[in-house]
Scaffold this active site. Structure first.
Site, PDB file in Angstrom:
ATOM      1  N   ALA A   1       7.717  -1.624  10.785  1.00  0.00           N
ATOM      2  CA  ALA A   1       7.006  -0.360  10.580  1.00  0.00           C
ATOM      3  C   ALA A   1       6.387  -0.306   9.192  1.00  0.00           C
ATOM      4  O   ALA A   1       5.252   0.143   9.009  1.00  0.00           O
ATOM      5  CB  ALA A   1       7.957   0.814  10.790  1.00  0.00           C
TER       6      ALA A   1
ATOM      7  N   GLU B   1       3.159  -3.056   9.212  1.00  0.00           N
ATOM      8  CA  GLU B   1       1.994  -2.864  10.082  1.00  0.00           C
ATOM      9  C   GLU B   1       1.256  -1.557   9.797  1.00  0.00           C
ATOM     10  O   GLU B   1       0.028  -1.528   9.721  1.00  0.00           O
ATOM     11  CB  GLU B   1       2.448  -2.895  11.553  1.00  0.00           C
ATOM     12  CG  GLU B   1       1.325  -2.735  12.569  1.00  0.00           C
ATOM     13  CD  GLU B   1       0.491  -3.986  12.743  1.00  0.00           C
ATOM     14  OE1 GLU B   1      -0.543  -3.924  13.443  1.00  0.00           O
ATOM     15  OE2 GLU B   1       0.873  -5.030  12.186  1.00  0.00           O
TER      16      GLU B   1
ATOM     17  N   SER C   1       1.099   0.301   7.096  1.00  0.00           N
ATOM     18  CA  SER C   1       0.410   0.345   5.800  1.00  0.00           C
ATOM     19  C   SER C   1      -0.857  -0.495   5.799  1.00  0.00           C
ATOM     20  O   SER C   1      -1.874  -0.102   5.228  1.00  0.00           O
ATOM     21  CB  SER C   1       1.353  -0.111   4.685  1.00  0.00           C
ATOM     22  OG  SER C   1       2.428   0.787   4.533  1.00  0.00           O
TER      23      SER C   1
ATOM     24  N   CYS D   1       9.069   9.423   9.751  1.00  0.00           N
ATOM     25  CA  CYS D   1       9.120   8.098   9.133  1.00  0.00           C
ATOM     26  C   CYS D   1       9.653   8.163   7.704  1.00  0.00           C
ATOM     27  O   CYS D   1       9.089   8.847   6.844  1.00  0.00           O
ATOM     28  CB  CYS D   1       7.722   7.481   9.146  1.00  0.00           C
ATOM     29  SG  CYS D   1       7.642   5.876   8.321  1.00  0.00           S
TER      30      CYS D   1
ATOM     31  N   GLU E   1       1.032   3.378  -1.487  1.00  0.00           N
ATOM     32  CA  GLU E   1       0.356   2.081  -1.430  1.00  0.00           C
ATOM     33  C   GLU E   1      -1.126   2.256  -1.136  1.00  0.00           C
ATOM     34  O   GLU E   1      -1.978   1.609  -1.768  1.00  0.00           O
ATOM     35  CB  GLU E   1       1.002   1.209  -0.349  1.00  0.00           C
ATOM     36  CG  GLU E   1       2.377   0.695  -0.708  1.00  0.00           C
ATOM     37  CD  GLU E   1       3.068   0.021   0.465  1.00  0.00           C
ATOM     38  OE1 GLU E   1       4.046  -0.706   0.239  1.00  0.00           O
ATOM     39  OE2 GLU E   1       2.635   0.241   1.628  1.00  0.00           O
TER      40      GLU E   1
END
Length: 412
Positions: A243, A246, A248, A357, A366
């Site tokens: 998680a 992928e 990000s 999440c 990020e």
């Protein structure tokens, strides 16, 4: 209405937004056919999704609440079996979810994520330095050269993954999200995933460090009620790593793509009329990194507001794509990218409720760093192909671009 013919989801995800809009028009709960012949209910619309995500009558535990899985009518031969066979905090229900989530919560607190900022900026600058050394005029795939490497290097460091595992994990995760994969390849990919993660655990047990993997290994041996089984330990790591990587990558790619397609919106950011954070939120709304969330199960019959009854034991898939473009929330221009949109933060792209999440703060940070640093270093950045020529990843779960060809222009 319960006997509607299931709508067959396109496993390639070729036009996820048109498909999501079509399902939304059919109702908040619509029968759909998944790859491998499994029928589920697609839940559409922001309000319906919010309600069900906090409804105690909805579970994520296939071992307790999906009769077809319990009885063996659907088994490991199903191409998407990995999404329900894992036993981690994302597939747990009730007190089990609390137990499995507890060891990970401290890792992703806002304070701890904020402390990662200097390292994220350093890695971003290193990658941009490398791009600045390329010959002028060369077409660059920004996904592989920047959007991919930034979050994956952060994730590798956070989890203490040794370099020899990088390439195998990249290949495995690509197959994990590929919903066009064959049954044989899916099973082989799942087996290789467990082998690789077991090797990682063995390495970290022998060489402990200041990382999430070591922390979870330590929790595995605790006796305070939060003890993890070996499978739960591995499955939690599978969830967190896949998680964190992928979503990000998809988010950064989509944000850059939308800003290059909409120079007026990029100008808002450069002049201060909107922030880079606004761009991240609007991208999350418009292009959620995950199209559907698999799977949830009705613990008992659930009657929707429009009268449709989801029967006990039926699997559900949540359409984040429909929530982000719901005209009832975002107005008639919900399909338009607008960083000044008043409802830009009113999306469900990182879930809602108890399964929200844990890595959402890190993914946002990020992407914000990536955008700010990228457009400052390459102010003349432009697409190298027409938007219609770009290919989406082959998945109805993951929402991203296979590549993002750009011309960098002059570096600053």
């Amino acid at each position: 209405m319960n006997r509607q013919c299931p709508y067959v989801l396109d496993p390639s995800g070729a036009d996820i937004h048109a498909e999501a809009a079509h399902l939304h028009r059919r109702g908040t709960a619509t029968p759909v056919a998944l790859p491998g012949g499994v029928t589920a209910w697609a839940i559409s619309g922001s309000e319906a999704i919010r309600r069900l995500l906090v409804d105690p009558r909805v579970s994520k535990d296939a071992y307790r609440h999906w009769p077809a899985w319990i009885n063996g009518d659907v088994g490991v031969e199903w191409p998407l079996a990995i999404w329900v066979s894992v036993q981690n905090m994302i597939t747990a229900y009730g007190s089990e979810h609390t137990r499995l989530r507890k060891p990970v919560v401290a890792t992703f607190t806002a304070r701890r994520v904020a402390r990662m900022l200097p390292r994220i900026e350093q890695i971003a600058d290193e990658l941009l330095d490398r791009l600045a050394e390329l010959p002028p005029g060369e077409v660059v795939d920004l996904r592989s050269a920047f959007a991919h490497d930034l979050p994956t290097r952060i994730v590798f460091e956070v989890f203490g993954i040794p370099q020899q595992s990088w390439a195998p994990l990249h290949k495995i995760i690509k197959g994990f999200f590929d919903t066009t994969i064959t049954v044989e390849d899916a099973q082989a990919n799942g087996e290789q995933l467990y082998v690789t993660m077991a090797e990682l655990l063995a390495h970290r047990r022998e060489h402990p460090g200041d990382d999430v993997t070591t922390a979870l290994i330590d929790t595995r041996d605790e006796g305070d009620g939060s003890r993890l089984s070996e499978k739960e330990l591995i499955d939690n790591l599978i969830l967190l790593f896949t998680a964190g990587y992928e979503t990000s990558v998809n988010l950064i790619c989509s944000a850059v793509y939308e800003l290059l397609r909409h120079p007026d919106q990029l100008e808002h950011l450069r002049t201060g009329r909107a922030s880079w954070e606004d761009a991240v939120e609007e991208t999350l709304r418009l292009e959620p990194p995950a199209t559907y969330a698999l799977m949830r199960f009705a613990v008992e019959d659930i009657e929707m507001e429009d009268g449709v009854v989801i029967p006990q034991g039926a699997p559900l898939v949540i359409s984040f794509a429909s929530a982000g473009r719901d005209p009832e929330v975002h107005g008639p221009g919900a399909d338009r990218f607008d960083v000044t949109r008043a409802t830009r933060r009113e999306h469900l792209s990182f879930g809602f409720g108890t399964h929200h999440c844990l890595g959402a703060s890190l993914a946002r940070l990020e992407c914000e760093v990536a955008l700010k640093r990228l457009f400052a270093r390459f102010p003349d950045l432009s697409l190298a192909v027409r938007p219609g020529e770009l290919r989406k990843v082959e998945s109805f779960i993951s929402n991203g671009l296979q590549e993002l060809p750009v011309l960098l222009g002059t570096a600053r």
